[in-house]
Design a protein around this motif. Structure first.
Motif, mmCIF file in Angstrom:
data_model
loop_
_atom_site.group_PDB
_atom_site.id
_atom_site.type_symbol
_atom_site.label_atom_id
_atom_site.label_comp_id
_atom_site.label_asym_id
_atom_site.label_seq_id
_atom_site.Cartn_x
_atom_site.Cartn_y
_atom_site.Cartn_z
ATOM 1 N N PRO A 1 -6.357 4.062 10.360
ATOM 2 C CA PRO A 1 -4.926 3.789 10.540
ATOM 3 C C PRO A 1 -4.429 4.114 11.940
ATOM 4 O O PRO A 1 -3.559 3.446 12.465
ATOM 5 N N VAL A 2 -5.031 5.151 12.568
ATOM 6 C CA VAL A 2 -4.615 5.489 13.925
ATOM 7 C C VAL A 2 -4.967 4.358 14.887
ATOM 8 O O VAL A 2 -4.182 3.977 15.759
ATOM 9 N N ALA A 3 -6.178 3.790 14.707
ATOM 10 C CA ALA A 3 -6.571 2.671 15.568
ATOM 11 C C ALA A 3 -5.662 1.483 15.368
ATOM 12 O O ALA A 3 -5.308 0.790 16.316
ATOM 13 N N TYR A 4 -5.281 1.220 14.117
ATOM 14 C CA TYR A 4 -4.345 0.137 13.845
ATOM 15 C C TYR A 4 -3.011 0.395 14.530
ATOM 16 O O TYR A 4 -2.389 -0.503 15.075
ATOM 17 N N GLN B 1 11.878 -3.572 12.550
ATOM 18 C CA GLN B 1 10.500 -4.004 12.434
ATOM 19 C C GLN B 1 9.685 -2.939 11.723
ATOM 20 O O GLN B 1 10.069 -1.773 11.643
ATOM 21 N N LEU B 2 8.512 -3.340 11.210
ATOM 22 C CA LEU B 2 7.628 -2.411 10.545
ATOM 23 C C LEU B 2 7.153 -1.333 11.503
ATOM 24 O O LEU B 2 6.894 -1.582 12.670
ATOM 25 N N THR B 3 7.018 -0.119 11.003
ATOM 26 C CA THR B 3 6.397 0.923 11.792
ATOM 27 C C THR B 3 4.907 0.648 11.856
ATOM 28 O O THR B 3 4.345 -0.013 10.996
ATOM 29 N N PRO B 4 4.199 1.160 12.884
ATOM 30 C CA PRO B 4 2.763 0.928 12.973
ATOM 31 C C PRO B 4 2.004 1.376 11.733
ATOM 32 O O PRO B 4 1.086 0.711 11.288
ATOM 33 N N HIS B 5 2.390 2.512 11.146
ATOM 34 C CA HIS B 5 1.609 3.038 10.024
ATOM 35 C C HIS B 5 1.789 2.192 8.770
ATOM 36 O O HIS B 5 0.835 1.996 8.015
ATOM 37 N N SER B 6 2.981 1.673 8.505
ATOM 38 C CA SER B 6 3.145 0.826 7.327
ATOM 39 C C SER B 6 2.410 -0.496 7.513
ATOM 40 O O SER B 6 1.845 -1.040 6.559
ATOM 41 N N LEU B 7 2.376 -1.028 8.712
ATOM 42 C CA LEU B 7 1.595 -2.221 8.972
ATOM 43 C C LEU B 7 0.111 -1.927 8.784
ATOM 44 O O LEU B 7 -0.647 -2.761 8.270
ATOM 45 N N ALA B 8 -0.317 -0.728 9.160
ATOM 46 C CA ALA B 8 -1.708 -0.337 8.966
ATOM 47 C C ALA B 8 -2.083 -0.342 7.485
ATOM 48 O O ALA B 8 -3.223 -0.650 7.132
ATOM 49 N N TYR C 1 14.654 -6.691 -1.338
ATOM 50 C CA TYR C 1 15.878 -6.279 -2.049
ATOM 51 C C TYR C 1 15.832 -4.839 -2.549
ATOM 52 O O TYR C 1 16.865 -4.255 -2.844
ATOM 53 N N GLY C 2 14.629 -4.239 -2.650
ATOM 54 C CA GLY C 2 14.524 -2.865 -3.137
ATOM 55 C C GLY C 2 14.372 -1.829 -2.047
ATOM 56 O O GLY C 2 14.613 -0.643 -2.277
ATOM 57 N N GLY C 3 13.967 -2.264 -0.860
ATOM 58 C CA GLY C 3 13.774 -1.321 0.232
ATOM 59 C C GLY C 3 12.485 -0.528 0.092
ATOM 60 O O GLY C 3 11.791 -0.579 -0.923
ATOM 61 N N GLY C 4 12.154 0.234 1.126
ATOM 62 C CA GLY C 4 10.894 0.964 1.170
ATOM 63 C C GLY C 4 10.746 2.052 0.141
ATOM 64 O O GLY C 4 9.630 2.504 -0.126
ATOM 65 N N SER C 5 11.848 2.483 -0.463
ATOM 66 C CA SER C 5 11.756 3.565 -1.443
ATOM 67 C C SER C 5 11.013 3.153 -2.706
ATOM 68 O O SER C 5 10.604 4.014 -3.491
ATOM 69 N N ILE C 6 10.810 1.846 -2.929
ATOM 70 C CA ILE C 6 10.073 1.418 -4.118
ATOM 71 C C ILE C 6 8.569 1.650 -3.956
ATOM 72 O O ILE C 6 7.841 1.622 -4.948
ATOM 73 N N VAL C 7 8.101 1.856 -2.732
ATOM 74 C CA VAL C 7 6.681 2.114 -2.496
ATOM 75 C C VAL C 7 6.338 3.497 -3.029
ATOM 76 O O VAL C 7 7.092 4.456 -2.864
ATOM 77 N N ALA D 1 2.575 8.336 -2.936
ATOM 78 C CA ALA D 1 1.237 8.553 -2.386
ATOM 79 C C ALA D 1 0.995 7.660 -1.163
ATOM 80 O O ALA D 1 0.394 8.093 -0.174
ATOM 81 N N ILE D 2 1.474 6.420 -1.218
ATOM 82 C CA ILE D 2 1.295 5.507 -0.091
ATOM 83 C C ILE D 2 2.199 5.902 1.064
ATOM 84 O O ILE D 2 1.778 5.927 2.227
ATOM 85 N N ARG D 3 3.458 6.240 0.770
ATOM 86 C CA ARG D 3 4.385 6.616 1.845
ATOM 87 C C ARG D 3 3.962 7.916 2.517
ATOM 88 O O ARG D 3 4.156 8.093 3.724
ATOM 89 N N ASP D 4 3.386 8.845 1.744
ATOM 90 C CA ASP D 4 2.926 10.103 2.336
ATOM 91 C C ASP D 4 1.828 9.856 3.376
ATOM 92 O O ASP D 4 1.724 10.596 4.356
ATOM 93 N N ARG D 5 1.040 8.822 3.159
ATOM 94 C CA ARG D 5 -0.053 8.537 4.095
ATOM 95 C C ARG D 5 0.371 7.613 5.230
ATOM 96 O O ARG D 5 -0.053 7.797 6.377
ATOM 97 N N TYR D 6 1.223 6.614 4.935
ATOM 98 C CA TYR D 6 1.509 5.573 5.920
ATOM 99 C C TYR D 6 2.931 5.605 6.469
ATOM 100 O O TYR D 6 3.222 4.891 7.422
ATOM 101 N N GLY D 7 3.824 6.359 5.867
ATOM 102 C CA GLY D 7 5.168 6.454 6.402
ATOM 103 C C GLY D 7 6.120 5.410 5.855
ATOM 104 O O GLY D 7 5.929 4.863 4.777
ATOM 105 N N ARG D 8 7.163 5.112 6.635
ATOM 106 C CA ARG D 8 8.258 4.253 6.206
ATOM 107 C C ARG D 8 7.826 2.802 6.064
ATOM 108 O O ARG D 8 7.044 2.286 6.854
#
Length: 222
Positions: A4-7, A23-30, A105-111, A114-121
């Motif tokens: 993910p860091v390389a991404y 725009q998407l943050t780098p970590h969520s795109l990763a 329509y739900g926003g990032g909070s629906i993720v 466990a995924i948000r803890d690793r990849y962020g917003r």
């Protein structure tokens, strides 16, 4: 496959378009890049048991079943599906789907946490052109694959991971009847377990479809 860091570094180096706050943050795109490249979600395979998937994604899910032979667990944006021959047989993993369009329509909070803890917003939109370009830089190409929903959607397939990406290409009047803020060129879903045999059957049935022609893009565009 790169970390993910390389991404994140690859995204940061992509300066052809100005960075905007939405725009998407780098970590969520990763995250999306990891899924397409590996065919897994946080290491959970589409063939894993329900208990193993829950161990990876957490216990916050809604369980659904239409009969005794199929079941899926909804982790917010990610859904895993299982089948079994009879109620006496164990569940067998069938596929997973990322319902990316729910973010509009739900926003990032629906993720799931466990995924948000690793990849962020996570933002509300994932642009296919950017995803495709960055995957290509990492040596993970996508092939055009025909789909019954064209030209409203185009489908793009990664042969090694057997993951497909569905992209929204609807006409304006169709889009206005939908909930949320789907944008033409947004990724709609990402799905696992799309075999080469299945893609070959679709090509035989529908012919080869050029996503650039269906989306109205020039072949010279990146």
């Amino acid at each position: 496959m790169a970390s993910p860091v390389a991404y994140a570094e690859a995204v940061a180096s992509d300066t052809r378009r100005p960075v905007k706050e939405d725009q998407l943050t780098p970590h969520s795109l990763a995250f999306y890049m990891d899924v397409v490249a590996s065919g897994t979600v946080l290491g959970a395979n589409p063939t894993d048991s329900p208990d193993r998937v829950t161990a990876m994604l957490g216990s916050d899910f809604a369980e659904n079943s239409l009969d005794d032979h199929s079941m899926w667990r909804d982790y917010g944006m990610v859904e895993f599906f299982w089948i079994r021959e009879t109620p006496d047989h164990p569940w067998e993993g069938h596929h997973f789907t990322l319902q990316v369009h729910r973010l509009s329509y739900g926003g990032g909070s629906i993720v799931s946490r466990a995924i948000r803890d690793r990849y962020g917003r996570f933002d509300r939109h994932l642009r296919f052109d950017k995803l495709e370009r960055l995957l290509g830089k990492q040596g993970v190409p996508l092939e055009d694959a025909p789909d019954v929903n064209a030209p409203t959607f185009t489908r793009h397939w990664q042969p090694a991971s057997q993951v497909s990406v569905m992209v929204f290409r609807a006409h304006e009047e169709w889009r206005q009847r939908r909930r949320g803020d789907d944008r033409i060129g947004d990724v709609y879903t990402i799905q696992s377990s799309v075999s080469a045999e299945g893609v070959a059957r679709d090509r035989e049935r529908f012919g080869r479809q050029d996503s650039r022609e269906l989306s109205g893009r020039s072949s010279s565009e990146p």
